[in-house]
Design a protein around this motif. Structure first.
Motif, PDB file in Angstrom:
ATOM      1  N   PRO A 270      44.864  38.892  34.590  1.00 25.91           N
ATOM      2  CA  PRO A 270      43.585  39.548  34.903  1.00 25.91           C
ATOM      3  C   PRO A 270      43.101  39.307  36.326  1.00 25.91           C
ATOM      4  CG  PRO A 270      43.486  38.480  32.759  1.00 25.91           C
ATOM      5  CD  PRO A 270      44.767  38.035  33.392  1.00 25.91           C
ATOM      6  N   GLN A 271      43.326  38.100  36.861  1.00 29.95           N
ATOM      7  CA  GLN A 271      42.861  37.805  38.218  1.00 29.95           C
ATOM      8  C   GLN A 271      43.623  38.630  39.250  1.00 29.95           C
ATOM      9  OE1 GLN A 271      43.119  33.505  38.586  1.00 29.95           O
ATOM     10  NE2 GLN A 271      40.959  33.287  38.004  1.00 29.95           N
TER      11      GLN A 271
ATOM     12  N   ASP B 158      40.231  45.125  44.165  1.00 29.07           N
ATOM     13  CA  ASP B 158      39.391  44.780  45.303  1.00 29.07           C
ATOM     14  C   ASP B 158      40.108  45.030  46.631  1.00 29.07           C
ATOM     15  OD1 ASP B 158      36.677  43.532  45.753  1.00 29.07           O
ATOM     16  OD2 ASP B 158      37.904  42.265  47.060  1.00 29.07           O
TER      17      ASP B 158
ATOM     18  N   ALA C  50      42.325  42.207  39.116  1.00 22.48           N
ATOM     19  CA  ALA C  50      41.043  42.320  39.812  1.00 22.48           C
ATOM     20  C   ALA C  50      41.249  42.296  41.322  1.00 22.48           C
ATOM     21  CB  ALA C  50      40.111  41.196  39.379  1.00 22.48           C
ATOM     22  N   LYS C  51      42.163  41.444  41.779  1.00 23.70           N
ATOM     23  CA  LYS C  51      42.436  41.354  43.213  1.00 23.70           C
ATOM     24  C   LYS C  51      43.022  42.663  43.747  1.00 23.70           C
ATOM     25  CE  LYS C  51      44.573  38.379  46.726  1.00 23.70           C
ATOM     26  NZ  LYS C  51      45.074  39.487  47.548  1.00 23.70           N
TER      27      LYS C  51
ATOM     28  N   GLU D 289      30.795  44.729  40.090  1.00 24.80           N
ATOM     29  CA  GLU D 289      31.317  44.426  38.758  1.00 24.80           C
ATOM     30  C   GLU D 289      31.993  45.659  38.177  1.00 24.80           C
ATOM     31  OE1 GLU D 289      29.908  42.202  34.651  1.00 24.80           O
ATOM     32  OE2 GLU D 289      28.398  43.175  35.901  1.00 24.80           O
ATOM     33  N   TRP D 290      33.262  45.487  37.828  1.00 24.12           N
ATOM     34  CA  TRP D 290      34.032  46.544  37.176  1.00 24.12           C
ATOM     35  C   TRP D 290      34.004  46.263  35.676  1.00 24.12           C
ATOM     36  CZ3 TRP D 290      37.597  50.145  39.749  1.00 24.12           C
ATOM     37  CH2 TRP D 290      37.491  50.116  41.148  1.00 24.12           C
TER      38      TRP D 290
ATOM     39  N   ALA E  36      35.499  41.575  44.007  1.00 15.92           N
ATOM     40  CA  ALA E  36      35.085  42.225  42.766  1.00 15.92           C
ATOM     41  C   ALA E  36      35.382  41.363  41.549  1.00 15.92           C
ATOM     42  CB  ALA E  36      35.796  43.565  42.629  1.00 15.92           C
ATOM     43  N   VAL E  37      34.545  41.522  40.544  1.00 15.57           N
ATOM     44  CA  VAL E  37      34.703  40.833  39.266  1.00 15.57           C
ATOM     45  C   VAL E  37      34.984  41.872  38.192  1.00 15.57           C
ATOM     46  CG1 VAL E  37      33.520  39.470  37.494  1.00 15.57           C
ATOM     47  CG2 VAL E  37      33.205  38.922  39.927  1.00 15.57           C
ATOM     48  N   VAL E  38      36.021  41.653  37.397  1.00 12.57           N
ATOM     49  CA  VAL E  38      36.332  42.533  36.277  1.00 12.57           C
ATOM     50  C   VAL E  38      35.777  41.923  34.994  1.00 12.57           C
ATOM     51  CG1 VAL E  38      38.172  43.470  34.823  1.00 12.57           C
ATOM     52  CG2 VAL E  38      38.383  43.562  37.316  1.00 12.57           C
ATOM     53  N   THR E  39      34.964  42.691  34.297  1.00 12.27           N
ATOM     54  CA  THR E  39      34.415  42.267  33.010  1.00 12.27           C
ATOM     55  C   THR E  39      35.043  43.130  31.917  1.00 12.27           C
ATOM     56  OG1 THR E  39      32.310  41.622  34.013  1.00 12.27           O
ATOM     57  CG2 THR E  39      32.318  42.015  31.636  1.00 12.27           C
TER      58      THR E  39
END
Length: 501
Positions: free
Chosen positions: A424-425, A432, A428-429, A412-413, A454-457
């Motif tokens: 945003p996707q 990752d 995040a890609k 998680e970032w 990975a997931v970006v929060t």
């Protein structure tokens, strides 16, 4: 051109000539320092206990002096605190630099009358080197700001004690005192936000030319000025020409910071620590910091992948290779022996010896054996920011999510954006994909469906400021860990986010 700017040029020339001499014989210089340090400390308690009288070579030194972290050094420091002299170095330290560790609590790092010059001259020489390289010295005749910790010192065992930046503040050369900002009274304010407001008030109408500090705290200073004036920094301080920083990788902060300034200016990176001033950027256009090999420190290097082995290799400067990560070990004239400072460095050049700080030896993510390090997440963020130029990041950290409510575990970032990505996707890609290219173990875990991408929060802009304030580390020389192998920081950030909703 004023008197300071004029006189600095011959001094800069002289300093660089001295520097060139030891740069031409790096290995000899370092081994001479090893012998010199051992000879000077042979009658100390540490020297007697470790057979310094019998040390004739580096092989002897490695046999006699084990690698230690602060816990290994603590018994000797306690003896100094209790009043004993000649423990780690001749006499007693003149200061303790007070710092905090992840496992050792408060640490008291000795600074002696022999070692204080390393801290002072390192910063001075960085500026003189810049003047020699660029010819720009006019900034010395205007106002200079050093965003640092309080110079108020306590005593521990009768020895003056404080944050390194506060100690160094007492040794600013007299010729710079008259144009140093902020005032001593303001610098003594402990509360960072109150201090920052006062600094803004004091500097807003001054002719600022140099600003120095850790990037996220300098950014807070800029934000307050912009809020107050509605102007870019270049319009508030038209002669601002040099930014000096250290402590963190500048790249994640670069876009937002220079957007706040409104123009490109020169910058110099430093590598200071309580244990010594190790390196500075000697070429504006070159990656890497010149390792200072003639400054009272004998360096050793342990290959990072071997650090936790029972008998890792210990190397001197002549045995290192470009492109490899090493744990940095220091021996110095403050009485640190085989001391692991916790940082890892990577050599980008061995002629001369230049390093980049690649991370912390204990800061990594390896919840599944991937051993992702700080340098890798920094590079992934840099690649994402280059691919999405609209994005500006305030701060970020990365943590493993081992037991998510559903689906596979993931990294998680947690990112506080000033300007978020349009997609945003895709952002995040990119993070990752880049990390997968940099770390084959992480890539294998994704391919093997052990981890999901990975997931970006995204977090509120002031999330990290709140977190650092909550643990008493807002401002000064404190910095957010770039990654960790647990969720202590991540969960604290998310809990605060939830409470705000």
């Amino acid at each position: 051109m004023g008197i300071r700017a004029t006189l600095s040029k011959p001094l800069a020339w002289w300093m660089v000539q001295q520097q060139k001499q030891w740069m031409q014989r790096p290995v000899e210089t370092q081994l001479q320092w090893m012998q010199r340090l051992v000879q000077q400390a042979r009658h100390t308690a540490f020297g007697k206990e470790h057979g310094f009288e019998a040390i004739r070579s580096y092989e002897d030194f490695k046999r006699q002096v084990p690698v230690r972290d602060y816990e290994g050094l603590r018994p000797y420091v306690n003896r100094i605190i209790e009043g004993e002299s000649d423990v780690l170095w001749r006499g007693k330290p003149i200061y303790f630099a007070k710092t905090s560790g992840t496992t050792s609590g408060v640490k008291y790092i000795p600074i002696t009358s022999d070692s204080i010059s390393n801290h002072i001259n390192g910063a001075r020489n960085a500026l003189l080197n810049y003047i020699y390289e660029t010819g720009n010295s006019d900034f010395l005749d205007r106002k200079l700001i050093f965003l640092s910790g309080s110079p108020v010192l306590d005593r521990k065992g009768g020895i003056l004690t404080g944050r390194l930046s506060g100690i160094v503040n007492h040794h600013v050369p007299a010729y710079l005192r008259t144009n140093q900002m902020p005032s001593y009274e303001t610098n003594c304010i402990e509360d960072w936000e109150e201090k920052l407001n006062r600094i803004v008030e004091e500097t807003l109408r001054e002719d600022m030319s140099l600003i120095s500090g850790i990037p996220p705290w300098v950014q807070m200073y800029f934000d307050r000025i912009i809020e107050r004036t509605g102007k870019k920094i270049k319009d508030v301080f038209p002669n601002f020409s040099l930014f000096v920083y250290g402590g963190v990788n500048f790249e994640p902060y670069r876009a937002k910071l220079f957007d706040s300034i409104g123009k490109a200016i020169d910058s110099i990176e430093l590598f200071p620590a309580s244990e010594g001033f190790f390196a500075y950027q000697d070429k504006i256009e070159h990656q890497g910091l010149l390792l200072l090999l003639n400054a009272g420190i004998f360096y050793e290097f342990i290959p990072a992948e071997e650090y936790f082995n029972e008998n890792p290799r210990r190397l001197h400067i002549g045995e290192v290779e470009e492109g490899k990560n090493y744990a940095l070990i220091v021996n110095n004239n403050a009485g640190l022996w085989g001391y692991s400072i916790g940082d890892t460095v990577r050599f980008v050049s061995t002629n001369p010896y230049r390093v980049v700080v690649s991370g912390r030896i204990k800061h990594y993510i390896s919840a599944f054996g991937e051993h992702v390090i700080g340098e890798e997440v920094e590079k992934a963020m840099k690649a994402a920011l280059e691919a999405f130029p609209e994005v500006k990041v305030i701060e970020f950290t990365v943590a493993p999510q081992v037991t998510p409510p559903e689906g596979l575990p993931y990294h998680e970032w947690l990112i506080a954006f000033d300007t978020p990505p349009h997609d945003p996707q895709a952002f995040a890609k990119k993070l990752d994909d880049t990390l997968r290219q940099l770390n084959i173990y992480y890539d294998d875990l994704i391919k093997g469906s052990i981890l999901r991408p990975a997931v970006v929060t995204p977090l509120q802009a002031d999330a990290f400021v709140h977190y650092m304030k909550s643990i008493g580390k807002l401002g000064g020389q404190n910095k957010v860990p770039r990654l960790s192998n647990d969720r202590k920081i991540a969960d604290a950030l998310l809990q605060w986010e939830a409470e705000r909703l």
